[in-house]
Scaffold this active site. Sequence first.
Site: not given
Length: 518
Positions: A256, A349, A473
Amino acid sequence: MARISLLSYSILIISCMTTNFARNIEKSEINFFRHNIKEMFYHGYNNYLQHAYPYDELKPQSCKGVDTWGSFSLTLIDSLDTLLIMGNKTEFARVVKLLTDTANFDIDINVSVFETNIRVIGGLLSAHLLSHKAGLELEENWPCDGPLLRLAVDVADRLMPAFNTRTNLPYGTVNLRYGVPHGETTITSAATCGTLIVEFGTLSILTGVSKYMDVAMKSISALWEKRSSIGLVGNHIDSNSGSWTGREAGIGGGIDSYFEYLVKGSLIIDDPELMDMFKEYNKAIYKYLNYGDWYVWVDMMRGNVALPIFQSLDAFWPGLQVLVGNITQATKTFRNYYSVWRRLGFIPESYAITDNMPYSGRNEYPLRPELIESAWYLYVATKDPIYLEAGMEITKSINKTRTKCGFATVKNVMNHELEDRMESFFLAETTKYLYLLFDTENFINNDGKVGVSYTSKNGKTCILDSGSYIFNTEAHPIDKGAFDCCHSFGNKKLSKVSLLQCEANTFSSRLSTASALL
């Protein structure tokens, strides 16, 4: 599963769960939620100080502390800039002094390169660049020097041995005192390799020492060269041989933030080549991973679907799409992801899109911020109250995880059973993004109409607080405006990125800047 059937399924979900629910929201209601979110932060923060400090994180049910990522009071570092964003200059100053007096990273402990970079280095850099807002006495050469910056440099230097590999791709683990542990695995994630340039680029620009930016860029370049013939990367790679050990391609865990840092890295160091890389990946992702505005996992070599699942970490993607100007696509994907929250009360998740339930026992919700992050980006870009509504519902849900000593991980989103964990990112990210969503006057949300001129010891002038914040992030804002007071590294090919940023270093300009590149 065929594209048409999954697309039909997605449309059904959207029609059932994401109808237009926006309404006019009164200022009093916005104020109520802003105050509630601040109280949530302090409920977690004060209990961490009382029951967990100096351990890394709080166990909110047993009211104890636990070391998780490194035994360096992680939650304190991770929470530091949130204190200032919520207006607490006094506590910010107290913690800065505490850290500069007591922090010691010369410890014999193995740490994650990824987590230490984004949480510790990112947190220290952000707090360093925000120190002037707390009224702290600044060193003569600030922002190019300072106690928090020196701590960040110390930690970065201790991570540097991880980059001593044949491929320039780092190990995933390093010992803070002795370097790479003997017998350490060479398997590392794509995210570890690609999530460095925001922090390491900032370090080089502030200090004038190029080695940090150099290793980050070499790692990005090495990963780029390893992409498949169809333009995708897997989630794990051998840093010694350069061979892929995990060939599943997606936008979630293990990959990601690599994509995120191509966009944000291009803005941090004014390098259009990073944005060009993202553009190529974005095309391949949309071609092979996008099914009805969900993003699935596919084989990186052939593009066939491997896992038709949505991960909670995927929820950052709409926010990133906003940053590059693709608001229509961001809106569609956000509505898909938010439909899961509305159905279950939280996001697990992993979620099986085709089965409409958590996937393979991945039922937990550890208070992650990614969906809220995307709601904030979308609200800043559109001012659509639908995202305030989403923030309200998410806040109500998270309040159900409240314990006597904090907020607990949801162990099972199907029955809302709780678990004795409160990760540091709850105070660093989750509460911060919620607060910013409801505090439109916050200095972070500055539209560029105001700024502060600052002249450093070297005679260079920079504009601070003009809204030129780029979040790492872990939601640590880096004020890029401070860079002009420090160092540069040659001509970075003045492109649309740097030219537009010269015109206006604001959040809005970052949206239009990145959009112009695409």
